[in-house]
Design a protein around this motif. Structure first.
Motif, mmCIF file in Angstrom:
data_model
loop_
_atom_site.group_PDB
_atom_site.id
_atom_site.type_symbol
_atom_site.label_atom_id
_atom_site.label_comp_id
_atom_site.label_asym_id
_atom_site.label_seq_id
_atom_site.Cartn_x
_atom_site.Cartn_y
_atom_site.Cartn_z
ATOM 1 N N PRO A 142 0.853 -1.248 -0.112
ATOM 2 C CA PRO A 142 -0.249 0.160 -0.049
ATOM 3 C C PRO A 142 0.776 1.308 -0.044
ATOM 4 N N ALA A 143 2.054 1.361 0.595
ATOM 5 C CA ALA A 143 2.940 2.213 0.608
ATOM 6 C C ALA A 143 3.510 2.731 -0.834
ATOM 7 N N VAL A 144 3.828 1.576 -1.476
ATOM 8 C CA VAL A 144 4.168 2.096 -3.075
ATOM 9 C C VAL A 144 3.032 2.540 -3.781
ATOM 10 N N LEU A 145 1.951 2.081 -3.672
ATOM 11 C CA LEU A 145 0.821 2.568 -4.329
ATOM 12 C C LEU A 145 0.586 4.080 -3.814
ATOM 13 N N ALA A 146 0.442 4.260 -2.687
ATOM 14 C CA ALA A 146 0.105 5.690 -2.184
ATOM 15 C C ALA A 146 1.170 6.696 -2.593
ATOM 16 N N ALA A 147 2.578 6.295 -2.722
ATOM 17 C CA ALA A 147 3.508 7.354 -2.915
ATOM 18 C C ALA A 147 3.412 7.683 -4.469
ATOM 19 N N ASP A 148 3.172 6.470 -5.335
ATOM 20 C CA ASP A 148 3.101 6.553 -6.904
ATOM 21 C C ASP A 148 1.848 7.423 -7.207
ATOM 22 N N ALA A 149 0.793 6.969 -6.498
ATOM 23 C CA ALA A 149 -0.409 7.596 -6.978
ATOM 24 C C ALA A 149 -0.498 9.235 -6.647
ATOM 25 N N ARG A 150 0.387 9.550 -5.289
ATOM 26 C CA ARG A 150 0.354 10.955 -4.908
ATOM 27 C C ARG A 150 1.026 11.749 -6.081
ATOM 28 N N ALA A 151 1.998 11.065 -6.337
ATOM 29 C CA ALA A 151 2.820 11.977 -7.495
ATOM 30 C C ALA A 151 2.212 11.969 -8.886
#
Ligand code: DGJ
Length: 523
Positions: A142-151
């Motif tokens: 979830p941390a990977v997705l959250a960071a990628d999606a935020r950018a």
């Protein structure tokens, strides 16, 4: 903000059964070029590359946006490149498709910022059987997705702010050639936990509904395991479980990325595929979980926000792969193919045969002028919206030579046309190829290279077809301008249309005749 001004209409929803792209009310075809991966990292570097695209008579630049440069420092976004690229394209009259190089680029996370790459605890990697972290971030984090999606959301917000009223940017590709490489499935702790769970009911009901459209390997594996509607991935899909599982989760990841981006600025989004090179290739030898047609229905179930799945066609059998992605719910868009002279032939084929809404060779930086694709793009652009409309309506056909001595047959407007190649492949500057348009009333336009057309009436009671008039010419602002009336040797004495080893456009009118009364009486 919604994207009413740009519509991608799937083949099943057009009268002609071909996909259609409509931009500001005009049927359109994207005639593009994709730059090398690193070209968009410097605004000075990109200027001559974009000039090259203009010389190619292109109307579209396809360029990456890099997560590591957009967010080199966590939470601090830099849009200098984004803004400069939009401006550089806009000032040249080029449309733009952006590629989001985020967590997945050719199934590797090489574009993740250093603060992501160096923190394996916070941003875990996909793992193989031996528990060794790979070069790819785990789609299960979830941390990977959250960071990628935020950018990505920040990027889409910025595009919306600077372009919502200008429409330079048309589409966005979410990630690039997704999946995991060298391993068939992620075996990190989170992935293993997901693999032990039941297949989501929503996927099972989609697959049951679309059963007859599943690829043979997936349907066979499902059947062989008892065609179960419930169970774990391994129970339901047996030998194909790893790839189906990865496809679902990679596509879910991409879906969530697309939703995060669209919430900021709603442009059409698509995913591109690294294709399976041939029979016998196993998932992991190509990115496992990427949008190959073997797992097409899994992607469609998991990622409804994705407008289309697009093939990167570097394989020799272009015809096969183009046909494989031209589906009732998937207009054909080719965002990458080799930049060789054969690109000119492939472009004619993709539009003529499948109503492709867009076409782009990869690596335009190194394309040497004069390139035959420049002639093809110029002619197609002069033909304008009527060509896009004819292709969408199924009033076109396309032919592409992939071997020596090929021939085809197509029936249009009461005539059976029989194109055949006129040269061996090795002798052609551009392979035999043609885009044939039926203009109505027995009039046709053939454009292409190294093909000879002959014809006959489809009505078996008629004797033969002959050419009434045939003109070589060119298009200017939607009008055909005849430059030479062809007859005698140049039209095989009224029986054929010849496309040469240079781009040839020929408009011809056919006439089918029957027996005269006296001949009919004698018969
Ligand atoms: C396919 C990728 O999508 C591109 O970004 C590039 O890496 C090419 N392969 C290179 O051939």
């Amino acid at each position: 903000m919604s994207h009413d001004w740009i519509k991608i209409i799937p083949p099943a929803q057009t009268a002609g059964g071909r996909g259609k792209l409509v931009i500001e009310g005009r049927p359109s075809i994207l005639l593009g070029g994709q730059t090398n991966n690193s070209s968009g990292s410097n605004l000075e570097y990109i200027q001559p590359v974009l000039d090259g695209l203009v010389s190619l008579n292109s109307n579209l630049a396809i360029l990456p946006l890099y997560w590591d440069l957009v967010e080199a420092v966590e939470g601090r976004f830099d849009f200098t490149l984004l803004e400069g690229i939009v401006e550089s394209c806009r000032s040249r009259g080029l449309h733009l498709v952006f590629l989001w190089f985020g967590a997945m680029k050719n199934a590797i996370s090489c574009y993740a910022p250093a603060w992501v790459k160096t923190d394996l605890k916070r941003f875990p990697r996909a793992e193989g059987e031996a528990g060794k972290p790979s070069w790819t971030l785990s789609m299960f984090s979830p941390a990977v997705l959250a960071a990628d999606a935020r950018a990505f959301a920040a990027v889409m917000r910025r595009i919306g702010q600077i372009d919502a009223d200008r429409h330079t940017v048309l589409m966005v590709q979410v990630e690039n050639e997704t999946g995991v490489l060298s391993i068939a499935r992620d075996r990190s702790a989170a992935a293993e936990a997901a693999f032990a769970q039941a297949v989501p009911a929503e996927l099972m009901s989609h697959l049951a509904r679309r059963r007859d459209r599943l690829s043979a390997p997936i349907r066979d594996a499902w059947d062989a395991a008892g065609a179960r509607m419930q169970g774990t991935w391994a129970e339901v899909f047996a030998g194909e479980a790893d790839e189906v599982f990865m496809a679902w989760h990679v596509a879910r990841y991409v879906e969530q990325m697309a939703r995060a981006g669209k919430a900021e600025y709603d442009l059409p989004m698509y995913a591109n595929a690294w294709l399976i090179a041939g029979p016998g290739y196993k998932p992991g030898q190509y990115p496992s979980g990427g949008p190959v047609t073997k797992v097409y229905e899994i992607w469609r179930a998991a990622a409804p926000s994705i407008a289309l799945l697009a093939p990167d066609i570097y394989q020799p059998d272009f015809r096969h792969h183009a046909a494989d992605y031209a589906r009732e719910d998937n207009p054909l868009f080719v965002p990458e193919t080799n930049a060789t002279p054969a690109a000119a032939a492939k472009c004619l084929y993709a539009i003529g045969q499948h109503g492709a809404i867009g076409f782009a060779p990869f690596g335009i930086d190194a394309m040497k002028a004069p390139h035959p694709l420049a002639d093809v793009y110029a002619a197609l652009r002069e033909m304008g919206p009527p060509l896009a409309e004819a292709a969408a309506q199924g009033r076109t056909a396309g032919f592409l030579q992939q071997a020596d001595d090929e021939s085809w047959m197509v029936e249009l407007d009461g005539f059976r046309l029989r194109p055949r190649t006129s040269r061996k492949l090795a002798e052609c500057a551009v392979p035999g190829s043609a885009l044939l348009v039926s203009l109505g009333g027995g009039v046709f336009l053939a454009m292409g290279y190294n093909i000879i057309f002959t014809s006959e009436p489809t009505d078996g009671s008629l004797v033969a077809a002959e050419i009434l008039e045939s003109d070589e010419g060119r298009y200017a602002s939607g009008e055909f301008l005849a430059t030479r009336r062809l007859n005698g040797d140049e039209s095989c004495h009224g029986t054929g249309v010849v496309l040469h080893d240079r781009l040839t456009l020929c408009r011809f009118r056919l006439h089918a005749y029957g027996r005269s009364d006296s001949a009919a009486r004698k018969a």
